[in-house]
Scaffold this motif. Sequence first.
Motif, PDB file in Angstrom:
ATOM      1  N   LEU A   1       0.844  -1.182   0.000  1.00  0.00           N
ATOM      2  CA  LEU A   1       0.000   0.000   0.000  1.00  0.00           C
ATOM      3  C   LEU A   1       0.882   1.235   0.000  1.00  0.00           C
ATOM      4  CD1 LEU A   1      -2.485  -1.092   2.835  1.00  0.00           C
ATOM      5  CD2 LEU A   1      -2.934  -1.158   0.370  1.00  0.00           C
ATOM      6  N   ASP A   2       0.277   2.395  -0.276  1.00  0.00           N
ATOM      7  CA  ASP A   2       1.055   3.611  -0.106  1.00  0.00           C
ATOM      8  C   ASP A   2       1.145   3.938   1.385  1.00  0.00           C
ATOM      9  OD1 ASP A   2      -1.302   5.039   0.706  1.00  0.00           O
ATOM     10  OD2 ASP A   2      -1.793   5.418  -1.398  1.00  0.00           O
ATOM     11  N   GLU A   3       1.978   4.913   1.736  1.00  0.00           N
ATOM     12  CA  GLU A   3       2.238   5.198   3.147  1.00  0.00           C
ATOM     13  C   GLU A   3       0.980   5.643   3.892  1.00  0.00           C
ATOM     14  OE1 GLU A   3       5.489   7.807   3.782  1.00  0.00           O
ATOM     15  OE2 GLU A   3       6.988   6.427   2.978  1.00  0.00           O
ATOM     16  N   ALA A   4       0.134   6.421   3.236  1.00  0.00           N
ATOM     17  CA  ALA A   4      -1.072   6.918   3.892  1.00  0.00           C
ATOM     18  C   ALA A   4      -2.014   5.768   4.256  1.00  0.00           C
ATOM     19  CB  ALA A   4      -1.795   7.922   2.995  1.00  0.00           C
ATOM     20  N   HIS A   5      -2.199   4.832   3.319  1.00  0.00           N
ATOM     21  CA  HIS A   5      -3.074   3.695   3.593  1.00  0.00           C
ATOM     22  C   HIS A   5      -2.442   2.747   4.616  1.00  0.00           C
ATOM     23  CE1 HIS A   5      -5.152   5.022  -0.097  1.00  0.00           C
ATOM     24  NE2 HIS A   5      -6.186   4.359   0.397  1.00  0.00           N
ATOM     25  N   THR A   6      -1.113   2.600   4.551  1.00  0.00           N
ATOM     26  CA  THR A   6      -0.428   1.764   5.534  1.00  0.00           C
ATOM     27  C   THR A   6      -0.585   2.339   6.932  1.00  0.00           C
ATOM     28  OG1 THR A   6       1.214   1.034   3.900  1.00  0.00           O
ATOM     29  CG2 THR A   6       1.798   0.790   6.218  1.00  0.00           C
ATOM     30  N   LEU A   7      -0.454   3.648   7.052  1.00  0.00           N
ATOM     31  CA  LEU A   7      -0.619   4.317   8.340  1.00  0.00           C
ATOM     32  C   LEU A   7      -1.997   4.025   8.922  1.00  0.00           C
ATOM     33  CD1 LEU A   7       0.151   6.326  10.574  1.00  0.00           C
ATOM     34  CD2 LEU A   7      -0.612   8.173   9.048  1.00  0.00           C
ATOM     35  N   ARG A   8      -3.028   4.158   8.109  1.00  0.00           N
ATOM     36  CA  ARG A   8      -4.385   3.915   8.595  1.00  0.00           C
ATOM     37  C   ARG A   8      -4.579   2.450   8.987  1.00  0.00           C
ATOM     38  NH1 ARG A   8      -5.658   7.825   4.564  1.00  0.00           N
ATOM     39  NH2 ARG A   8      -6.124   6.238   2.984  1.00  0.00           N
ATOM     40  N   GLU A   9      -3.994   1.550   8.212  1.00  0.00           N
ATOM     41  CA  GLU A   9      -4.119   0.120   8.516  1.00  0.00           C
ATOM     42  C   GLU A   9      -3.442  -0.211   9.848  1.00  0.00           C
ATOM     43  OE1 GLU A   9      -5.042  -3.920   8.135  1.00  0.00           O
ATOM     44  OE2 GLU A   9      -5.821  -2.183   7.060  1.00  0.00           O
ATOM     45  N   ILE A  10      -2.252   0.313  10.079  1.00  0.00           N
ATOM     46  CA  ILE A  10      -1.529   0.067  11.325  1.00  0.00           C
ATOM     47  C   ILE A  10      -2.296   0.624  12.515  1.00  0.00           C
ATOM     48  CG2 ILE A  10       0.516   0.791  12.645  1.00  0.00           C
ATOM     49  CD1 ILE A  10       2.145   0.404  10.111  1.00  0.00           C
ATOM     50  N   GLN A  11      -2.792   1.831  12.376  1.00  0.00           N
ATOM     51  CA  GLN A  11      -3.542   2.448  13.475  1.00  0.00           C
ATOM     52  C   GLN A  11      -4.795   1.646  13.805  1.00  0.00           C
ATOM     53  OE1 GLN A  11      -3.880   6.382  11.706  1.00  0.00           O
ATOM     54  NE2 GLN A  11      -2.375   7.222  13.138  1.00  0.00           N
ATOM     55  N   GLN A  12      -5.464   1.134  12.772  1.00  0.00           N
ATOM     56  CA  GLN A  12      -6.664   0.325  13.011  1.00  0.00           C
ATOM     57  C   GLN A  12      -6.303  -0.984  13.708  1.00  0.00           C
ATOM     58  OE1 GLN A  12      -9.999   1.183  12.405  1.00  0.00           O
ATOM     59  NE2 GLN A  12     -10.198  -0.590  13.755  1.00  0.00           N
ATOM     60  N   ARG A  13      -5.224  -1.620  13.271  1.00  0.00           N
ATOM     61  CA  ARG A  13      -4.804  -2.873  13.897  1.00  0.00           C
ATOM     62  C   ARG A  13      -4.432  -2.651  15.364  1.00  0.00           C
ATOM     63  NH1 ARG A  13      -0.977  -6.206   9.568  1.00  0.00           N
ATOM     64  NH2 ARG A  13      -2.465  -6.232   7.842  1.00  0.00           N
ATOM     65  N   ASP A  14      -3.730  -1.560  15.636  1.00  0.00           N
ATOM     66  CA  ASP A  14      -3.364  -1.256  17.027  1.00  0.00           C
ATOM     67  C   ASP A  14      -4.606  -1.044  17.887  1.00  0.00           C
ATOM     68  OD1 ASP A  14      -0.652  -1.465  16.587  1.00  0.00           O
ATOM     69  OD2 ASP A  14      -0.301   0.693  16.405  1.00  0.00           O
ATOM     70  N   ARG A  15      -5.589  -0.322  17.341  1.00  0.00           N
ATOM     71  CA  ARG A  15      -6.831  -0.099  18.091  1.00  0.00           C
ATOM     72  C   ARG A  15      -7.539  -1.419  18.352  1.00  0.00           C
ATOM     73  NH1 ARG A  15      -7.235   4.633  14.768  1.00  0.00           N
ATOM     74  NH2 ARG A  15      -8.441   3.473  13.229  1.00  0.00           N
ATOM     75  N   ASP A  16      -7.587  -2.271  17.331  1.00  0.00           N
ATOM     76  CA  ASP A  16      -8.274  -3.557  17.477  1.00  0.00           C
ATOM     77  C   ASP A  16      -7.608  -4.413  18.549  1.00  0.00           C
ATOM     78  OD1 ASP A  16     -10.015  -2.813  15.487  1.00  0.00           O
ATOM     79  OD2 ASP A  16      -9.063  -4.009  13.914  1.00  0.00           O
ATOM     80  N   ARG A  17      -6.281  -4.425  18.571  1.00  0.00           N
ATOM     81  CA  ARG A  17      -5.572  -5.257  19.536  1.00  0.00           C
ATOM     82  C   ARG A  17      -5.771  -4.759  20.960  1.00  0.00           C
ATOM     83  NH1 ARG A  17       0.101  -6.134  16.126  1.00  0.00           N
ATOM     84  NH2 ARG A  17      -0.865  -7.334  14.437  1.00  0.00           N
ATOM     85  N   ARG A  18      -5.717  -3.449  21.137  1.00  0.00           N
ATOM     86  CA  ARG A  18      -5.918  -2.907  22.478  1.00  0.00           C
ATOM     87  C   ARG A  18      -7.370  -3.135  22.924  1.00  0.00           C
ATOM     88  NH1 ARG A  18      -2.520   2.545  23.684  1.00  0.00           N
ATOM     89  NH2 ARG A  18      -3.199   1.903  25.767  1.00  0.00           N
ATOM     90  N   GLN A  19      -8.301  -3.037  21.983  1.00  0.00           N
ATOM     91  CA  GLN A  19      -9.698  -3.265  22.327  1.00  0.00           C
ATOM     92  C   GLN A  19      -9.944  -4.716  22.701  1.00  0.00           C
ATOM     93  OE1 GLN A  19     -11.963  -0.777  22.641  1.00  0.00           O
ATOM     94  NE2 GLN A  19     -13.216  -2.390  23.588  1.00  0.00           N
ATOM     95  N   LEU A  20      -9.260  -5.636  22.014  1.00  0.00           N
ATOM     96  CA  LEU A  20      -9.390  -7.054  22.335  1.00  0.00           C
ATOM     97  C   LEU A  20      -9.013  -7.294  23.795  1.00  0.00           C
ATOM     98  CD1 LEU A  20      -8.197 -10.042  20.199  1.00  0.00           C
ATOM     99  CD2 LEU A  20      -7.547  -9.904  22.605  1.00  0.00           C
ATOM    100  N   TRP A  21      -7.889  -6.751  24.226  1.00  0.00           N
ATOM    101  CA  TRP A  21      -7.440  -6.938  25.607  1.00  0.00           C
ATOM    102  C   TRP A  21      -8.424  -6.300  26.586  1.00  0.00           C
ATOM    103  CZ3 TRP A  21      -2.408  -8.359  27.893  1.00  0.00           C
ATOM    104  CH2 TRP A  21      -1.617  -9.111  27.029  1.00  0.00           C
TER     105      TRP A  21
END
Length: 241
Positions: free
Chosen positions: A173-193
Amino acid sequence: MDSNARVEQFISDTKSRLVGQRKRLPPGTLPFVTITSQSGAGGNILAKKLLEHIDHCDSDNPALKGWRIFDKSMCQQVLTREHLATSMNDLLDEKYHSQIAELVMGIFGDQGMQNAAYARLSRFLRTVASLGKVIILGHGGAMSTLGLAGGNHLRLVAPLSARVARMTPVLQLDEAHTLREIQQRDRDRRQLWKTHYQIDSADPEHYDLVCNTDRVSIDTIARMQLTLILEQLGERQAMPA
């Protein structure tokens, strides 16, 4: 080999390893590792590197032989396929099963079916860890294995910019889309815990070692973690060159 087949093979290999043993070691005696990672901080790379270093240890200690990785895709299969979780039931005695049940109930309480899948996964991961010699990636492995004597709990972090640079070619992906994907994954992981374990995954008190992979190389972290394992086993001299 797809994730479902890998889990089935993992279970089969684990059972084969235990067949014929006259006496099983107490649960939690053998070492194991859990890796919790920010998205793009290098958890998968570290697991492979650590496994490589363990395989090259200069020791005949059986506790350093036959290590494997139980990764996030395999966790997902356990979440969705109940038979994978229940197929480990005969590996531990009934007394310890009741201890696992108490641990899972303590985490999840009586909150209904929305937590049923993660309760199965938590029970499964605790059983896997109790048998030792496994690197568990993600999905609350550190919390599921709480209190087991052989545990080594590791968390990886890195600046967001470094994680974007690492993941952009991986995700294609381009950097902008990668940034959004990483931020979403981080949110999902913290929410899981927070949802399933009622704790903050970023709290360093849950881990034995927290490392910034932008400042410390993956290879160095793998060696640090291996040193901790060897010290558990009294095998410090077995450190590979």
